[in-house]
Design a protein around this motif. Structure first.
Motif, PDB file in Angstrom:
ATOM      1  N   LYS A 154       0.833  -1.199   0.000  1.00  0.00           N
ATOM      2  CA  LYS A 154       0.000   0.000   0.000  1.00  0.00           C
ATOM      3  C   LYS A 154       0.868   1.248   0.000  1.00  0.00           C
ATOM      4  CE  LYS A 154      -3.762   2.289   2.452  1.00  0.00           C
ATOM      5  NZ  LYS A 154      -4.643   2.260   3.648  1.00  0.00           N
TER       6      LYS A 154
ATOM      7  N   ASP B 195       2.265   1.793  -3.439  1.00  0.00           N
ATOM      8  CA  ASP B 195       1.236   2.340  -4.316  1.00  0.00           C
ATOM      9  C   ASP B 195       1.036   3.827  -4.057  1.00  0.00           C
ATOM     10  OD1 ASP B 195       0.848  -0.082  -5.500  1.00  0.00           O
ATOM     11  OD2 ASP B 195      -0.898  -0.634  -4.278  1.00  0.00           O
ATOM     12  N   GLU B 196       0.981   4.195  -2.774  1.00  0.00           N
ATOM     13  CA  GLU B 196       0.777   5.597  -2.416  1.00  0.00           C
ATOM     14  C   GLU B 196       1.957   6.443  -2.889  1.00  0.00           C
ATOM     15  OE1 GLU B 196      -1.830   7.101  -1.036  1.00  0.00           O
ATOM     16  OE2 GLU B 196      -2.950   5.233  -1.024  1.00  0.00           O
TER      17      GLU B 196
ATOM     18  N   ILE C  15       1.579   7.522  -6.557  1.00  0.00           N
ATOM     19  CA  ILE C  15       0.485   8.425  -6.916  1.00  0.00           C
ATOM     20  C   ILE C  15       1.047   9.832  -7.087  1.00  0.00           C
ATOM     21  CG2 ILE C  15      -1.632   9.521  -6.088  1.00  0.00           C
ATOM     22  CD1 ILE C  15      -2.306   6.886  -4.694  1.00  0.00           C
TER      23      ILE C  15
ATOM     24  N   ILE D 228       1.012   7.294 -14.424  1.00  0.00           N
ATOM     25  CA  ILE D 228       0.249   6.062 -14.253  1.00  0.00           C
ATOM     26  C   ILE D 228       0.643   5.048 -15.322  1.00  0.00           C
ATOM     27  CG2 ILE D 228      -1.681   6.841 -15.702  1.00  0.00           C
ATOM     28  CD1 ILE D 228      -3.567   5.434 -13.700  1.00  0.00           C
TER      29      ILE D 228
ATOM     30  N   ASP E  39      -2.940  -0.042 -16.116  1.00  0.00           N
ATOM     31  CA  ASP E  39      -3.697   0.114 -14.875  1.00  0.00           C
ATOM     32  C   ASP E  39      -4.926   1.003 -15.083  1.00  0.00           C
ATOM     33  OD1 ASP E  39      -1.835  -1.447 -13.634  1.00  0.00           O
ATOM     34  OD2 ASP E  39      -0.754   0.209 -12.683  1.00  0.00           O
TER      35      ASP E  39
ATOM     36  N   ALA F   6      -5.776  15.281  -5.372  1.00  0.00           N
ATOM     37  CA  ALA F   6      -5.827  13.847  -5.066  1.00  0.00           C
ATOM     38  C   ALA F   6      -6.458  13.067  -6.214  1.00  0.00           C
ATOM     39  CB  ALA F   6      -6.603  13.613  -3.788  1.00  0.00           C
ATOM     40  N   ILE F   7      -7.537  13.624  -6.783  1.00  0.00           N
ATOM     41  CA  ILE F   7      -8.213  12.956  -7.905  1.00  0.00           C
ATOM     42  C   ILE F   7      -7.314  12.895  -9.123  1.00  0.00           C
ATOM     43  CG2 ILE F   7     -10.130  13.135  -9.539  1.00  0.00           C
ATOM     44  CD1 ILE F   7     -11.763  14.432  -7.240  1.00  0.00           C
TER      45      ILE F   7
ATOM     46  N   GLY G  17      -4.117  13.093  -9.232  1.00  0.00           N
ATOM     47  CA  GLY G  17      -2.956  12.242  -8.975  1.00  0.00           C
ATOM     48  C   GLY G  17      -3.231  10.785  -9.297  1.00  0.00           C
ATOM     49  N   ARG G  18      -4.443  10.322  -9.005  1.00  0.00           N
ATOM     50  CA  ARG G  18      -4.823   8.938  -9.274  1.00  0.00           C
ATOM     51  C   ARG G  18      -5.162   8.710 -10.746  1.00  0.00           C
ATOM     52  NH1 ARG G  18      -5.404   5.969  -4.707  1.00  0.00           N
ATOM     53  NH2 ARG G  18      -5.359   7.118  -2.745  1.00  0.00           N
TER      54      ARG G  18
END
Length: 286
Positions: free
Chosen positions: A15, A18-19, A22, A26, A30, A111-112, A114-115
Motif C-alpha cells: 500500500k 502504491d501511495e 500516486i 500512471i 492500470d 488527489a483525484i 494524482g490517481r
C-alpha cells in the motif's frame, strides 16, 4: 533472532509503494478499464491520422504538445492514445498529462488528478526533466494554451500561457509529437462578439468558450499527429542565460503554434473530404 514478517506487514508495504507512486504518472494498463469506459460512452467513433508517429522511440521519452481549443476539446486525446498503446502492446508505459496548475488549487482535485495520472508531485521543470531522463515518466504532454482556452481567437490554437513542456522536451531530448484534433468542440458553447468583431489585441479575441462538459456522445473525434524536430538544442538552452532562455523558448513555441494551426486546417480538410465522400455514397445508394 530475525523478526517475523506478517502478511499484514507485506500488505502495508504494498500500500505504501502504491501511495508513493500516486502523483508520478500512471501505468497505462492500470487505467485500461477507465479508458475503455470513457471511449464506450463518450466517443462514438475516432480516427488517428499518422498513428505510428505516436509510438515511442527506443530509449527516448515521448512528449506530446496538443492543440487545445475550447476547454473540454482535447480531453479524449489521452484516452484514445492510451487505447492505442494498449492495442500495440505498450501497456507497461508510464504516462501522464498536465492540466493547468489552477486545477490543483481546487480542494480535492489534486488527489483525484494524482490517481488519474497527473504528476501532481512534479509541477516543476527540473523534476519533470529528471523523470523523463530516468524513465519514471515515459510519455507526457499538455496543451500550452492554458487559461487562454477560455476564449475564442482568430486562430483555433490561441496564445500560449506556458512553455514549460517545450523546454522539458528539449532538455530531455525527447521525441516531440504535435497533435491537432477535431470533434471535441461538441462539449463547448461559443459566445462570439457581435457582428464578427475581433478585439485588436495579440491573437485577435473573438469571444469566449463556455464549457458544457461531456453531456452527449461525440459522433466522431479525429486526431492528426506529426513529429516535430525543434531547432533549439539542449546544449544551446543549457548555456543560455535566463533572459536568453525565455527568448529561445518563445521562438520555438511560436513555430509550434503555427504548425498546430496549419495541422488543424489540414485535419479539417481531411475530415470534410471524408464526409463529402460518405454523403456521396449515400446519395448513390438511394
Amino acid at each position: 533472532m530475525p523478526a517475523l514478517i506478517k502478511e499484514n506487514d507485506l500488505l502495508m508495504e504494498e500500500k505504501m509503494d502504491d501511495e508513493a507512486t500516486i502523483g508520478e504518472g500512471i501505468v497505462v494498463k492500470d487505467a485500461e478499464s477507465i479508458i475503455n469506459l470513457f471511449l464506450q460512452f463518450a466517443v462514438k467513433e475516432y480516427k488517428i491520422y499518422n498513428p505510428k508517429t505516436l509510438l515511442p522511440e527506443k530509449e527516448k521519452p515521448l512528449v506530446i504538445i496538443s492543440a487545445h481549443g475550447p476547454q473540454w476539446a482535447p480531453a479524449p486525446i489521452m484516452f484514445i492514445l492510451g487505447k492505442y498503446f494498449l492495442d500495440n502492446g505498450l501497456g507497461d508505459i508510464v504516462g501522464s498529462f498536465y492540466p493547468h496548475p489552477l486545477f490543483m488549487r481546487v480542494p480535492g482535485m489534486k488527489a483525484i488528478f494524482g490517481r488519474l495520472g497527473v504528476p501532481t508531485k512534479v509541477y516543476d521543470l527540473p523534476g519533470l526533466v529528471d523523470r523523463l531522463n530516468d524513465g519514471r515518466i515515459q510519455v507526457t504532454g499538455t496543451a500550452p494554451e492554458g487559461i487562454y482556452c477560455n476564449f475564442q481567437w482568430e486562430d483555433y490554437v490561441g496564445p500560449y500561457d506556458n512553455a514549460g513542456m517545450v523546454a522539458a522536451a528539449v532538455l530531455s531530448q525527447a521525441k516531440l509529437v504535435l497533435i491537432a484534433h477535431q470533434g471535441g468542440d461538441a462539449w463547448n458553447f461559443q459566445a462570439n462578439l457581435p457582428f464578427g468583431w475581433t478585439l485588436p489585441i495579440p491573437g485577435g479575441l473573438r469571444g469566449v468558450n463556455i464549457p458544457i462538459g461531456p453531456v452527449r456522445r461525440i459522433d466522431r473525434y479525429a486526431m492528426l499527429a506529426k513529429k516535430y524536430k525543434p531547432a533549439l538544442k539542449k546544449a544551446e538552452l543549457e548555456a543560455a542565460s535566463a533572459k536568453e532562455r525565455k527568448l529561445l523558448i518563445g521562438l520555438e513555441v511560436a513555430k509550434i503554434r503555427t504548425q498546430l494551426n496549419l495541422m488543424t486546417e489540414d485535419l479539417q480538410q481531411r475530415e470534410a473530404k471524408l464526409l463529402a465522400s460518405k454523403n456521396g455514397k449515400k446519395k448513390v445508394e438511394k
